[in-house]
Design an enzyme around this catalytic site. Sequence first.
Site, short mmCIF file in Angstrom:
data_model
loop_
_atom_site.label_atom_id
_atom_site.label_comp_id
_atom_site.label_asym_id
_atom_site.label_seq_id
_atom_site.Cartn_x
_atom_site.Cartn_y
_atom_site.Cartn_z
N GLY A 1 0.85 -1.19 0.00
CA GLY A 1 0.00 0.00 0.00
C GLY A 1 0.87 1.23 0.00
O GLY A 1 0.40 2.36 0.07
N THR A 2 2.18 1.00 -0.12
CA THR A 2 3.15 2.08 0.01
C THR A 2 3.41 2.80 -1.30
O THR A 2 3.91 3.92 -1.31
CB THR A 2 4.50 1.51 0.49
OG1 THR A 2 4.84 0.45 -0.42
CG2 THR A 2 4.39 0.94 1.88
N LEU B 1 12.41 8.37 -4.92
CA LEU B 1 11.88 7.99 -6.24
C LEU B 1 10.58 8.72 -6.55
O LEU B 1 10.30 9.03 -7.69
CB LEU B 1 11.66 6.48 -6.29
CG LEU B 1 12.94 5.64 -6.14
CD1 LEU B 1 12.60 4.18 -5.93
CD2 LEU B 1 13.84 5.82 -7.35
N ASN B 2 9.78 8.94 -5.51
CA ASN B 2 8.49 9.62 -5.70
C ASN B 2 8.17 10.38 -4.42
O ASN B 2 7.79 9.79 -3.41
CB ASN B 2 7.40 8.59 -6.02
CG ASN B 2 6.03 9.24 -6.24
OD1 ASN B 2 5.70 10.25 -5.64
ND2 ASN B 2 5.24 8.64 -7.11
N PRO B 3 8.34 11.70 -4.42
CA PRO B 3 8.17 12.48 -3.19
C PRO B 3 6.77 12.36 -2.59
O PRO B 3 6.60 12.51 -1.39
CB PRO B 3 8.42 13.91 -3.63
CG PRO B 3 9.07 13.84 -4.95
CD PRO B 3 8.75 12.52 -5.56
N GLU C 1 10.88 2.04 7.14
CA GLU C 1 11.05 1.84 8.57
C GLU C 1 11.43 3.13 9.30
O GLU C 1 10.96 3.41 10.39
CB GLU C 1 12.15 0.79 8.85
CG GLU C 1 12.02 -0.50 8.04
CD GLU C 1 11.04 -1.50 8.63
OE1 GLU C 1 10.34 -1.16 9.62
OE2 GLU C 1 10.95 -2.62 8.09
#
Lengths: 325, 711
Positions: B463-464, B601-603, B676
């Site tokens: 879901g990240t 990679l994707n803010p 994490e």
Amino acid sequence: MIPFKFSIAKNPSEALGLIHPHAAFLAGGTNILDLMKEHVAQPTEIIDLGRLPLNTIKPTATGISLGALAKNTETANHQLIRKDYPMLSKAILAGASAQIRNMASNGGNLLQRTRCSYFYEINMPCNKRVPGSGCAAMKGFNRMHAIFGWSDQCVAVYPSDMAIALSALNANVTVMQQNGGERSIPFIDFHLLPKDHPEKDNSLKHGELITSIELPKNNFAGHSAYIKVRDRHSYAFALVSVAAGFELQGSTIKTAHIAMGGVAHKPWRALKAEAFLKDKAATLANFTKAANLEMSAAKPLAHNKFKIEMGKQTLIHAFEVALKG
Amino acid sequence: MENTNKIIGKGIDRIDGIMKITGKATYATDYPAKNMAYAVLFKSTIASGKIVEMDTADAEKSPGVIQVITHKNAPKLNVKGGLRGGALLQGPEITFHGQHIGMVVAETFEQATAASHLIQVKYQQDKTEKIDFDELAKKPEMPKGKELADLVRGAGKSALSQAEIKIEEAYETPIEHHHPMEPHATVAVWEGENLILYNGSQIINGAQTAAAATLNLRPEQVRIVSPYIGGGFGSKGGQWANVVLAAVAAKMVNRPVKLVLTRQQMFNSVGLRQRNIQKISLGATKDGILTTLAHETISHTAVDSEYIEPCGDCSKIMYEVPNSLISYRVVPMNLILPTYTRGPGKSTGSFALECAMDELAHQLKMDPIALRIKNEPKKDPSNGKPWSSRTTVKCLEEGAKAFGWEKRKAIPGTHFSGENLIGYGVACGTYPARQRDSSANIKLTLKAGQVYAIIEIAASDLGTGTNTILAQTAADGLGIPLSLITMKIGDSDLPPAAGSVGSVGASSFANAVNDACTKITDELLAKSNKQFFVRPTANDLMISEKIAAFETQSSSKAPAEAEQYSAHSFNANFAEVSINKLTGMVKVTRFLAVTGAGKILNPKTARSQIIGGNIWGIGMALTEESVIDPRYGNFAIRSFADYHVPANLDVGQLDAMFINEVDMIPNKMGVKGIGEVGIVGVAAAIANAVFNATGKRIRSLPITPDKLLPS
Ligand SMILES: Cc1cc2nc3c(=O)[nH]c(=O)nc-3n(C[C@H](O)[C@H](O)[C@H](O)COP(=O)(O)OP(=O)(O)OC[C@H]3O[C@@H](n4cnc5c(N)ncnc54)[C@H](O)[C@@H]3O)c2cc1C
Ligand code: SF4
């Protein structure tokens, strides 16, 4: 959950005709369905009250009448309630979540059962669930439990916020009986202390139907408060809550109505504090004395000693907020 | 010159967002199967002992019931197959309250549930059951794990006696639960000798091998399908008995079976974060130079196997200190096995270490940021390796500026706003950056002048946003627009990959996809047999060479030289709290996490990851606690009504900032991982803010209102 029959009542007499010892009424369902899913309640028939014409909120000669099936959200946001009974509006909005309040009915709210976790854990002894089986909370994890009025049979607290305000407002509960008769129960007598029969939360008899809650006129609207202390900012039951209303003359308190939640098996009217504050100046010193006096009778359990100090602070805080208006 | 057409690094929306909000994304229970039966587990009501009698007759006769499965009729399984937590119905022995002791399989979930209440069990209770942590923690045992042996540097803890300034305090953290939104659920379908398990799995290939080994099957006989997961936080990393029991039920009733855990069952079926008592001893000179750091942890674990989260990890590397001790002692208990839980060891460990640093700063009358910077290590103190990069100081400095740290009052209890006390707190965190072996397959097809790509990798998306960042990686790597890329992940039939665990997902998966893009481009170049001055993309080559279809697979591993460095993500957390001075209710009004995690990679998805971690950190600091009744060994907290995760009102303004850093040492894409680290240091920052607001040092989480009452 066990299999059950689902019946629909269209009016109060139909509902009263359908009810039997193994049946339960269903209003918003936010409590009874949970209890069924957890196997705590096992009705064989559910009687849906959803279509009963008991969902209005209307002014009366003596005050205001809250329909038993009117929703908590609607009640809290009703303009007359917000204007004349802001303490009630605040108390309702301090409870549960928006979604639950949208479903919860005023009658169902009064009858919601304790949140004692042993009551919900069907393998644990619990006199409220199974009379005579013992009380697991007495010597167990009882941080949430009572400090006033408990018995050696049960130390649970009553969870409703709305009812704490109703208690301070001297409401009456109107009930229709199976024989068609009606009776009115003063709020202070509606919920019971556990004594020897913790299985009974209140003085309603099985098969009686709540039709309305009657609120008398009051002069607290300008000086009232509902303060709830809880483990998170919403969607948690009270550790301690206080409903307070003052009738002031200048800076003298003519009358104080005070009820506490999270401390007993019923809404706890703080009669000692009320008596103390009557005709006294509304000062921090008097507030503190009243709070100390009320809490001096508390009998805490192993994990809830903090409720004494929290009770004092919350009383004082509620008094200050009520004074400010 | 930087290529601004690159889509990596852009905060694009999730490619599967619409699928999710329209209900089209298929989670484990969404898989239809003809003739489905429903299994419901039932559980032991004692913590230790054995079942002497079990009467299932009434349940068997109950409407809709197909079969009742208990240790008496369950097939023999391989209990060492790699599943966690036992409870596989292999015998009458009970080792924890809530251990699965059977399941009812019925035509509907409701029928199975109703019948499960009719089962009568007689137990012989073992009176030596281990369920009272407070008692047991007085005599903890040595851990079995070698990695948990005492670690002594310099003179160890004995150096403390020489220190000019000392802090010696114990910090306690309770049991916490993962409670992902999607409970653990499995649909098990047998097709002849082969088994399909629709089951949310953080490690696709791990779930496959563990399930196969437990069922005495070959891995290729088991297929795991898990394209979407509704959260896991570690609890879907290793797999638990419920997965295989679904397969057992399906085999026994010869029908597909759906098995979903209830929220109550989630408390004692799928691991938890262990309870810890952490003693921190700090020694320092009068001007704030650390001389000693001892971090001694006592943790509970299960009686029959050992997992404990390594609370001392942050203390190994965060500060320059000549003398140190990291130690672990364990308290085996009759409870479900603890397991990896977001920021395992680091989130809890940083609570102890970073609060102790705050206590030291207070005693030294030093700013806590200055104290940390003063003790910044030039290289990794635990192994002497150089840092691949270390951003702690940058995180602290940039964060302090952005947060308005200068508004903090150094003297606690002196900052008021109406009836509320205001406090500021800071704490640092870290998490290792690693890349794990992964492979990926790329299929290109040319249709009507456009090149389409299918990217296949047995990665998982909790879901990240994994799906999205991999599509971005492929788009750049192949020169193909995002809209023409199809991602296929979450299936053990796809090329094997690492898991979404320990913050290795993004680096392992993205490097695998990137390497496959490079390889397919190389192969297309070779096939073209031409020379180019500017390297063409795979897209260009497919079109110019008119190649109808092309496919390649490659596997990737961490660069060998990464071993010579110490590579970690780092952060600094800033909290502002507002506390009602009468009721003690704490609100986190502002929170800022500044993270140095290499290439982002994707803010947009990265921000969600970080603030998600922050919110759980708020829960850890203020609301979440599970309580065991020491008389019975059960959870006295048993639903979301009393296991308090933060609600909307508990969460103030959250901000996430990333340090713009290039660190290509840990892996070719310079990705360090953020899953994490987002929770590491959060609870400490909040606890430190509570101290700054009130002058009260609460060393036992969560900080509920009762702990802050005026005394
Ligand atoms: C997670 C959660 C959190 C909550 N938090 C709070 C909180 O913080 N504060 C708070 O005050 N409440 C809280 N609630 C409780 C909520 O307010 C009650 O569940 C709700 O008010 C019950 O109303 P209902 O109409 O849904 O009752 P139902 O569930 O329909 O009925 C409850 C009981 O009343 C009986 N009944 C209903 N109507 C009548 C009637 N007219 N005459 C006779 N009997 C009747 C039913 O038979 C049943 O026994 C929470 C609930 C949940 C699930
Ligand atoms: S306190 Fe009351 S409700 Fe709770 S276990 Fe005891 S008897 Fe049951």
